[in-house]
Design a protein around this motif. Structure first.
Motif, PDB file in Angstrom:
ATOM      1  N   SER A 294      31.021  30.762  33.757  1.00  0.00           N
ATOM      2  CA  SER A 294      30.879  31.782  34.799  1.00  0.00           C
ATOM      3  C   SER A 294      29.434  32.232  34.896  1.00  0.00           C
ATOM      4  O   SER A 294      28.761  32.411  33.880  1.00  0.00           O
ATOM      5  N   GLU A 295      28.958  32.426  36.150  1.00  0.00           N
ATOM      6  CA  GLU A 295      27.600  32.930  36.350  1.00  0.00           C
ATOM      7  C   GLU A 295      27.495  34.401  35.952  1.00  0.00           C
ATOM      8  O   GLU A 295      26.404  34.922  35.759  1.00  0.00           O
ATOM      9  N   ARG A 296      28.601  35.069  35.826  1.00  0.00           N
ATOM     10  CA  ARG A 296      28.587  36.515  35.577  1.00  0.00           C
ATOM     11  C   ARG A 296      29.318  36.859  34.270  1.00  0.00           C
ATOM     12  O   ARG A 296      30.025  37.833  34.173  1.00  0.00           O
ATOM     13  N   SER A 297      29.129  36.025  33.292  1.00  0.00           N
ATOM     14  CA  SER A 297      29.782  36.296  32.012  1.00  0.00           C
ATOM     15  C   SER A 297      29.147  37.520  31.343  1.00  0.00           C
ATOM     16  O   SER A 297      27.930  37.700  31.365  1.00  0.00           O
ATOM     17  N   SER A 298      29.974  38.355  30.733  1.00  0.00           N
ATOM     18  CA  SER A 298      29.469  39.558  30.051  1.00  0.00           C
ATOM     19  C   SER A 298      29.489  39.396  28.532  1.00  0.00           C
ATOM     20  O   SER A 298      29.308  40.374  27.803  1.00  0.00           O
ATOM     21  N   GLU A 299      29.715  38.151  28.082  1.00  0.00           N
ATOM     22  CA  GLU A 299      29.860  37.932  26.634  1.00  0.00           C
ATOM     23  C   GLU A 299      28.586  38.272  25.867  1.00  0.00           C
ATOM     24  O   GLU A 299      28.648  38.788  24.749  1.00  0.00           O
ATOM     25  N   LEU A 300      27.417  37.982  26.462  1.00  0.00           N
ATOM     26  CA  LEU A 300      26.161  38.264  25.754  1.00  0.00           C
ATOM     27  C   LEU A 300      25.968  39.771  25.580  1.00  0.00           C
ATOM     28  O   LEU A 300      25.418  40.220  24.567  1.00  0.00           O
ATOM     29  N   LYS A 301      26.442  40.552  26.550  1.00  0.00           N
ATOM     30  CA  LYS A 301      26.351  42.013  26.429  1.00  0.00           C
ATOM     31  C   LYS A 301      27.216  42.509  25.269  1.00  0.00           C
ATOM     32  O   LYS A 301      26.859  43.465  24.577  1.00  0.00           O
ATOM     33  N   LYS A 302      28.356  41.846  25.054  1.00  0.00           N
ATOM     34  CA  LYS A 302      29.229  42.223  23.935  1.00  0.00           C
ATOM     35  C   LYS A 302      28.531  41.952  22.600  1.00  0.00           C
ATOM     36  O   LYS A 302      28.640  42.744  21.661  1.00  0.00           O
ATOM     37  N   VAL A 303      27.808  40.824  22.544  1.00  0.00           N
ATOM     38  CA  VAL A 303      27.063  40.512  21.314  1.00  0.00           C
ATOM     39  C   VAL A 303      25.981  41.556  21.100  1.00  0.00           C
ATOM     40  O   VAL A 303      25.742  42.015  19.972  1.00  0.00           O
ATOM     41  N   ARG A 304      25.294  41.935  22.194  1.00  0.00           N
ATOM     42  CA  ARG A 304      24.240  42.957  22.088  1.00  0.00           C
ATOM     43  C   ARG A 304      24.811  44.265  21.542  1.00  0.00           C
ATOM     44  O   ARG A 304      24.196  44.925  20.689  1.00  0.00           O
ATOM     45  N   THR A 305      25.991  44.648  22.037  1.00  0.00           N
ATOM     46  CA  THR A 305      26.620  45.895  21.564  1.00  0.00           C
ATOM     47  C   THR A 305      26.895  45.825  20.067  1.00  0.00           C
ATOM     48  O   THR A 305      26.661  46.798  19.324  1.00  0.00           O
ATOM     49  N   LYS A 306      27.393  44.659  19.595  1.00  0.00           N
ATOM     50  CA  LYS A 306      27.652  44.479  18.155  1.00  0.00           C
ATOM     51  C   LYS A 306      26.372  44.630  17.343  1.00  0.00           C
ATOM     52  O   LYS A 306      26.358  45.268  16.284  1.00  0.00           O
ATOM     53  N   ILE A 307      25.281  44.031  17.851  1.00  0.00           N
ATOM     54  CA  ILE A 307      24.000  44.082  17.123  1.00  0.00           C
ATOM     55  C   ILE A 307      23.502  45.519  17.049  1.00  0.00           C
ATOM     56  O   ILE A 307      23.056  45.989  15.985  1.00  0.00           O
ATOM     57  N   LEU A 308      23.577  46.234  18.177  1.00  0.00           N
ATOM     58  CA  LEU A 308      23.110  47.626  18.194  1.00  0.00           C
ATOM     59  C   LEU A 308      23.915  48.485  17.225  1.00  0.00           C
ATOM     60  O   LEU A 308      23.354  49.335  16.506  1.00  0.00           O
ATOM     61  N   GLU A 309      25.230  48.288  17.205  1.00  0.00           N
ATOM     62  CA  GLU A 309      26.083  49.061  16.282  1.00  0.00           C
ATOM     63  C   GLU A 309      25.750  48.731  14.835  1.00  0.00           C
ATOM     64  O   GLU A 309      25.689  49.631  13.980  1.00  0.00           O
TER      65      GLU A 309
END
Length: 729
Positions: A294-309
């Motif tokens: 998908s051109e609009r996948s949000s999976e990378l944002k989920k990884v970013r959230t994990k890293i920030l936490e």
């Protein structure tokens, strides 16, 4: 600032640049002249940078009606919405100049190019590119390179650099290449179909051409093979290098002092990069797999959230913007490393592998022709609608005296839901117009020259993950075939990519959105099995080696032929749409057109009403097109018209004045009777010449179809004056 005039002759162009004359409050401006064409280009900058990581560049190419000594047509007598040519030219200028800006430049810039005087022989796109480049180069914006545009045509088998508009009308190639120095930045290419005379058969006579021998012709799409295209690009590249050197040397003394601008830094935190690599490599790989779908996948944002936490729990600093940039950089590195080192792509495909394709035709019962073309996660529903000549799109070019008709249209729509976005569907933007134009340029060489009507293709992108314009070409071709439009050959398109780093490179076939974003170049190739009919290329690298380009084109050819093979299979299974109108094309002798139309259009109106058909007639060559819902009525109308056209040419008699003749009452009107005379022509018996006494109602004496005796009173050419024996008695 003193006015400066610079004249440059290069690549068959004689150009004059006038600096420090107009728009002195702009960041940079120039008045550009080429023959009678005059353009004004001006650059302006907002000194407040945007927060987003992109270059907010706006390009406006505007043609003023007064430039061609015209007043705008329509109700509003001023320039309003830009035409397609203006929008497409703005897009070309944007794509050519955008790579010149330095990394981290996030300041809004507007480049305006206005045509204030036109010339019917000047290529306005080349002129606009050069004017815009000159204004930007001498401006106070830190851009240190100039560009040159070279259009290559092929006239009488000879390559011509920067042909005039008259020469372009004769050309079978339209190749526009823009570059700076040795680097090519943008390429637009299409071929133009032509009719080839095969033979003149003296044993076959063409009755429509006054008994001349029959000329045997066929249509050529003039596809280019890979080697010929690379040679043409190389020719343009040499001309660009020569031109940009001249421009840079001439304009350098006029460059304004650059304003102080703070460029956004590419924040790199090696410690954070290693932290992500050591702790989140699997999560990033999983996100990449999702992004491949998908051109609009949000999976990378989920990884970013994990890293920030995780960083917060560990008591470390966590800057959301910094984590996003470093994570994006790591993702890009992983994607490119997979391609260059493992020769594997994010979705597991080989470098030259095309995604699975499915094709369904005529799935819309009330549409003339339709095709649902699906390639991977990209899906286009393309429809074809057939119309008459009067349905063509009228448009004007500032370099033309008369308006033109566009009888083949391709409209591309990209709704937000195709990439999962909650977005209102509005008017088409520049991207939609550009993609539709590319599809049109690819398909048009295969459309028959002698097609008598109008065709409108509409592509609805239902799902997108890269290469939707190429899906439009493939689906559009089969929609045309589903509507029973004869084509010289099937046309397919494929999007290609290139990843290059540290001497290694990989060419990718049928790229998806992720690869387009993280690659160094993307180009779209379309054509038939014989060769290329259209190409569009944007290069993010400093340039491209022509040997690599040739390899990429050869790989594209293999992918294109694979798609065409699948399209041929789908074509063989097409079931004709029930909505398709019955159409007949035939010719009559041009001298018989008047008989078909009849007096004041009476005959043709009778045919239309009786047989329920629409009729288009070409007065020049006698071409007739019949269309209707009922095939039997269309066939009957054809026979009726042919019967009229095949009737022997009537010759009017010379009547003897005072002599009686037998005629037939053809039509009774208030002022008299139309009498069919012995030679078949009608003559008028005026009501005042029927009887000596006054006659108030002719229908009391005569009925249509009655035999009648009349006396010729006078004959002047075709006009015959009649009276009854009763009147003369």
């Amino acid at each position: 600032m003193q006015e400066q005039i610079i004249e440059i002759e290069v690549n068959n162009l004689t150009e004059k640049y006038e600096f420090n004359k107009i728009a002195k409050q702009a960041s940079g401006a120039v008045m550009y002249r080429q023959d009678k064409a005059v353009l004004i280009a001006a650059v302006a900058i907002d000194d407040k940078a945007v927060d987003e990581d992109f270059l907010p560049l706006t390009v406006q190419y505007i043609e003023k009606s007064y430039a061609a000594a015209k007043i705008p047509g329509g109700f509003v007598k001023r320039e309003t919405k830009p035409g397609d040519f203006e929008t497409l030219t703005s897009r070309i200028i944007d794509r050519s100049l955008r790579p010149l800006f330095p990394q981290g430049f996030h300041y809004p810039v507007t480049i305006t190019v206005m045509v204030v005087s036109s010339d019917s022989e000047v290529d306005m796109q080349v002129a606009a590119l050069h004017a815009a480049s000159a204004a930007l180069f001498v401006s106070d914006i830190p851009v240190t390179q100039s560009i040159a545009a070279v259009r290559v045509g092929k006239v009488e088998n000879e390559m011509v650099i920067n042909p005039t508009l008259s020469q372009q009308e004769e050309s079978v190639l339209d190749l526009l290449v823009v570059g700076s120095g040795e680097d090519i930045l943008m390429i637009e290419m299409r071929t133009i179909a032509s009719e080839i005379i095969d033979d003149v058969d003296i044993d076959m006579i063409d009755p429509m051409m006054g008994g001349m021998p029959m000329i045997l012709e066929h249509q050529e799409s003039n596809e280019l093979d890979e080697e010929s295209l690379v040679s043409a690009i190389a020719l343009a590249g040499n001309a660009i290098a020569q031109a940009t050197q001249k421009y840079s040397n001439a304009f350098q003394p006029l460059v304004r002092e650059a304003i102080e601008l703070e460029l956004a830094e590419d924040k790199v935190d090696e410690t954070l990069y290693l932290y992500i690599e050591n702790h989140y490599a699997k999560e990033v790989e999983s996100a990449i797999a999702h992004m491949a779908k998908s051109e609009r996948s949000s999976e990378l944002k989920k990884v970013r959230t994990k890293i920030l936490e995780a960083l917060e729990q560990e008591g470390k600093e966590s800057d959301k913007e910094l984590v996003s940039k470093v994570l994006e950089r790591y993702k890009k590195t992983v994607v490119r490393r997979m391609i260059l080192e493992k020769h594997i792509r994010a979705d597991g495909r080989a470098l030259d592998e095309v995604r699975p394709i499915s094709i369904e035709t005529n799935i819309l019962p009330s549409v003339h022709g339709s095709c649902l073309f699906t390639r991977g996660q990209t899906q286009a529903l393309v429809t074809a609608t057939l119309g008459d000549k009067k349905d063509a799109q009228m448009y004007e070019l500032i370099t033309d005296k008369n308006s033109r008709s566009e009888n083949f249209m391709v409209h591309y729509n990209f709704p937000g839901y195709s990439v999962g976005e909650a977005k209102f569907i509005g008017a088409p933007g520049r991207r939609e117009l550009g993609h539709g134009n590319l599809a049109k340029r690819a398909l048009e060489p295969a459309i028959p020259f002698n097609y008598e009507g109008t065709i409108r293709l509409v592509s609805e992108i239902l799902e997108s993950n890269g290469s939707s314009s190429m899906a439009t070409i493939c689906g559009g071709c089969l929609a045309l075939r589903s509507a029973d439009v004869d084509m010289t050959d099937l046309v397919a398109g494929i999007a290609m990519g290139l990843v290059s780093e540290n001497g290694k490179y990989a060419v990718l076939s049928d790229i998806m959105g992720l690869e387009d974003h993280d690659g160094d170049m993307d180009f779209k190739v379309a054509g038939t099995k014989k060769g290329i009919t259209a190409l569009q290329m944007d290069i993010k690298l400093g340039g491209i080696d022509l040997s690599i380009l040739k390899e990429a084109l050869e790989q594209a050819n293999r992918g294109k032929n694979h798609i065409i093979a699948l399209m041929e299979e789908a074509e063989s299974k097409i079931v004709e749409s029930g909505a398709l109108p019955s159409t007949e094309f035939f010719n009559i002798h041009p001298s018989k057109i008047g008989d078909i139309i009849g007096k004041a259009g009476a005959t043709i109106r009778d045919i239309i009403e009786k047989f329920e058909v629409s009729i288009d007639i070409d007065r020049n060559d006698g071409g007739v097109k019949l269309s209707g819902e009922d095939k039997e009525k269309v066939a009957a109308a054809k026979e009726h018209i042919k019967k009229i056209a095949d009737a022997p040419i009537k010759k009017q008699m010379m009547y003897e004045v005072g002599k009686s003749y037998e005629g037939k009452v053809k039509k009774i009107v208030d002022f008299g009777i139309f009498v069919e005379m012995p030679d078949g022509f009608d003559a008028l018996l005026h009501i005042s010449k029927v009887a000596k006494e006054r006659v108030n109602n002719l229908t009391e004496r005569y009925h249509e179809g009655d035999d009648i005796t009349v006396v010729v009173m006078e004959q002047k050419g075709k006009k015959v004056e009649l009276a009854t024996p009763e009147f003369l008695a």
